[in-house]
Design a protein around this motif. Structure first.
Motif, mmCIF file in Angstrom:
data_model
loop_
_atom_site.group_PDB
_atom_site.id
_atom_site.type_symbol
_atom_site.label_atom_id
_atom_site.label_comp_id
_atom_site.label_asym_id
_atom_site.label_seq_id
_atom_site.Cartn_x
_atom_site.Cartn_y
_atom_site.Cartn_z
ATOM 1 N N LEU A 105 0.837 -1.203 0.000
ATOM 2 C CA LEU A 105 0.000 0.000 0.000
ATOM 3 C C LEU A 105 0.869 1.249 0.000
ATOM 4 C CD1 LEU A 105 -2.655 -0.936 2.712
ATOM 5 C CD2 LEU A 105 -2.884 -1.094 0.236
ATOM 6 N N THR A 106 0.400 2.256 -0.708
ATOM 7 C CA THR A 106 1.095 3.539 -0.674
ATOM 8 C C THR A 106 0.710 4.264 0.609
ATOM 9 O OG1 THR A 106 -0.672 4.779 -1.756
ATOM 10 C CG2 THR A 106 0.948 3.709 -3.199
ATOM 11 N N SER A 107 1.461 5.283 0.949
ATOM 12 C CA SER A 107 1.122 6.053 2.153
ATOM 13 C C SER A 107 -0.248 6.723 1.988
ATOM 14 C CB SER A 107 2.201 7.080 2.473
ATOM 15 O OG SER A 107 2.337 8.011 1.427
ATOM 16 N N LEU A 108 -0.598 7.159 0.780
ATOM 17 C CA LEU A 108 -1.908 7.762 0.547
ATOM 18 C C LEU A 108 -3.017 6.733 0.775
ATOM 19 C CD1 LEU A 108 -3.758 10.075 -0.300
ATOM 20 C CD2 LEU A 108 -3.356 9.400 -2.685
ATOM 21 N N GLN A 109 -2.836 5.525 0.279
ATOM 22 C CA GLN A 109 -3.834 4.488 0.471
ATOM 23 C C GLN A 109 -4.020 4.180 1.962
ATOM 24 O OE1 GLN A 109 -1.928 1.647 -2.110
ATOM 25 N NE2 GLN A 109 -3.525 1.880 -3.684
ATOM 26 N N ARG A 110 -2.921 4.087 2.700
ATOM 27 C CA ARG A 110 -3.021 3.851 4.143
ATOM 28 C C ARG A 110 -3.714 5.016 4.836
ATOM 29 N NH1 ARG A 110 2.177 1.861 3.188
ATOM 30 N NH2 ARG A 110 3.081 3.792 3.967
ATOM 31 N N ASP A 111 -3.413 6.245 4.414
ATOM 32 C CA ASP A 111 -4.061 7.424 4.998
ATOM 33 C C ASP A 111 -5.563 7.425 4.734
ATOM 34 O OD1 ASP A 111 -1.625 8.302 5.967
ATOM 35 O OD2 ASP A 111 -1.330 9.804 4.377
ATOM 36 N N VAL A 112 -5.955 7.035 3.524
ATOM 37 C CA VAL A 112 -7.380 6.961 3.184
ATOM 38 C C VAL A 112 -8.067 5.916 4.059
ATOM 39 C CG1 VAL A 112 -9.006 6.239 1.375
ATOM 40 C CG2 VAL A 112 -7.199 7.882 0.849
ATOM 41 N N LEU A 113 -7.447 4.774 4.237
ATOM 42 C CA LEU A 113 -8.041 3.730 5.078
ATOM 43 C C LEU A 113 -8.141 4.173 6.533
ATOM 44 C CD1 LEU A 113 -6.336 0.591 3.508
ATOM 45 C CD2 LEU A 113 -8.754 1.223 3.376
ATOM 46 N N ARG A 114 -7.114 4.836 7.033
ATOM 47 C CA ARG A 114 -7.173 5.358 8.410
ATOM 48 C C ARG A 114 -8.279 6.392 8.545
ATOM 49 N NH1 ARG A 114 -1.422 5.913 7.827
ATOM 50 N NH2 ARG A 114 -0.421 4.096 8.701
ATOM 51 N N CYS A 115 -8.381 7.270 7.577
ATOM 52 C CA CYS A 115 -9.409 8.299 7.591
ATOM 53 C C CYS A 115 -10.793 7.665 7.578
ATOM 54 C CB CYS A 115 -9.213 9.230 6.394
ATOM 55 S SG CYS A 115 -10.248 10.695 6.415
ATOM 56 N N GLU A 116 -10.983 6.643 6.759
ATOM 57 C CA GLU A 116 -12.275 5.968 6.693
ATOM 58 C C GLU A 116 -12.615 5.314 8.031
ATOM 59 O OE1 GLU A 116 -15.895 4.802 5.065
ATOM 60 O OE2 GLU A 116 -14.457 6.315 4.415
ATOM 61 N N MET A 117 -11.617 4.777 8.712
ATOM 62 C CA MET A 117 -11.854 4.204 10.037
ATOM 63 C C MET A 117 -12.383 5.268 11.002
ATOM 64 S SD MET A 117 -8.644 1.708 10.845
ATOM 65 C CE MET A 117 -7.552 1.536 9.451
ATOM 66 N N GLU A 118 -11.803 6.440 10.933
ATOM 67 C CA GLU A 118 -12.175 7.524 11.846
ATOM 68 C C GLU A 118 -13.506 8.179 11.471
ATOM 69 O OE1 GLU A 118 -8.856 10.187 11.881
ATOM 70 O OE2 GLU A 118 -7.470 8.601 12.486
ATOM 71 N N LEU A 119 -13.812 8.236 10.179
ATOM 72 C CA LEU A 119 -14.996 8.956 9.705
ATOM 73 C C LEU A 119 -16.190 8.056 9.426
ATOM 74 C CD1 LEU A 119 -13.359 11.410 7.140
ATOM 75 C CD2 LEU A 119 -13.926 11.833 9.533
ATOM 76 N N GLN A 120 -16.087 6.791 9.730
ATOM 77 C CA GLN A 120 -17.127 5.842 9.309
ATOM 78 C C GLN A 120 -18.524 6.221 9.773
ATOM 79 O OE1 GLN A 120 -16.439 1.919 10.800
ATOM 80 N NE2 GLN A 120 -15.742 2.670 12.771
ATOM 81 N N ASN A 121 -18.669 6.859 10.906
ATOM 82 C CA ASN A 121 -20.002 7.206 11.397
ATOM 83 C C ASN A 121 -20.369 8.664 11.165
ATOM 84 O OD1 ASN A 121 -20.533 4.592 12.375
ATOM 85 N ND2 ASN A 121 -19.254 5.018 14.149
ATOM 86 N N LEU A 122 -19.467 9.417 10.568
ATOM 87 C CA LEU A 122 -19.721 10.827 10.302
ATOM 88 C C LEU A 122 -20.532 10.972 9.020
ATOM 89 C CD1 LEU A 122 -19.041 13.738 11.217
ATOM 90 C CD2 LEU A 122 -17.057 13.626 9.728
ATOM 91 N N ARG A 123 -21.650 11.640 9.086
ATOM 92 C CA ARG A 123 -22.489 11.845 7.900
ATOM 93 C C ARG A 123 -22.385 13.288 7.414
ATOM 94 N NH1 ARG A 123 -21.821 7.346 6.855
ATOM 95 N NH2 ARG A 123 -22.974 5.704 7.847
ATOM 96 N N GLN A 124 -22.513 14.230 8.307
ATOM 97 C CA GLN A 124 -22.419 15.639 7.921
ATOM 98 C C GLN A 124 -20.973 16.086 8.052
ATOM 99 O OE1 GLN A 124 -25.348 17.422 10.554
ATOM 100 N NE2 GLN A 124 -26.667 17.716 8.777
#
Length: 82
Positions: free
Chosen positions: A6-25
């Motif tokens: 994985l590239t660092s960007l791909q890992r960052d996107v996955l980490r971000c998705e983990m943190e934002l998974q319940n955020l809608r607005q």
């Protein structure tokens, strides 16, 4: 956990998705602020990781959720519903 593929960007996107998974607005804004990406580009990167073993190993819950979401959005062939 093997993340060598994985590239660092791909890992960052996955980490971000983990943190934002319940955020809608404010999700698009959070993505832009954290990663400097548009929501569309972010989603493209997430979708490109479906089925990638290193992505599944790095963030299995995220990847399973993204895969389920993609499959639920697939258009169904009307001819198959007989």
């Amino acid at each position: 956990m093997c993340t060598g593929g994985l590239t660092s960007l791909q890992r960052d996107v996955l980490r971000c998705e983990m943190e934002l998974q319940n955020l809608r607005q404010g999700r698009s804004r959070a993505i832009r602020d954290r990663l400097g990406l548009s929501a569309v580009r972010y989603e493209q990167i997430l979708r490109s990781l479906v089925g990638v073993p290193d992505a599944v190993a790095f963030a299995p819950d995220v990847m399973h959720r993204v895969e389920r979401r993609l499959h639920s959005q697939e258009p169904r062939d009307p001819r198959a519903q007989k």
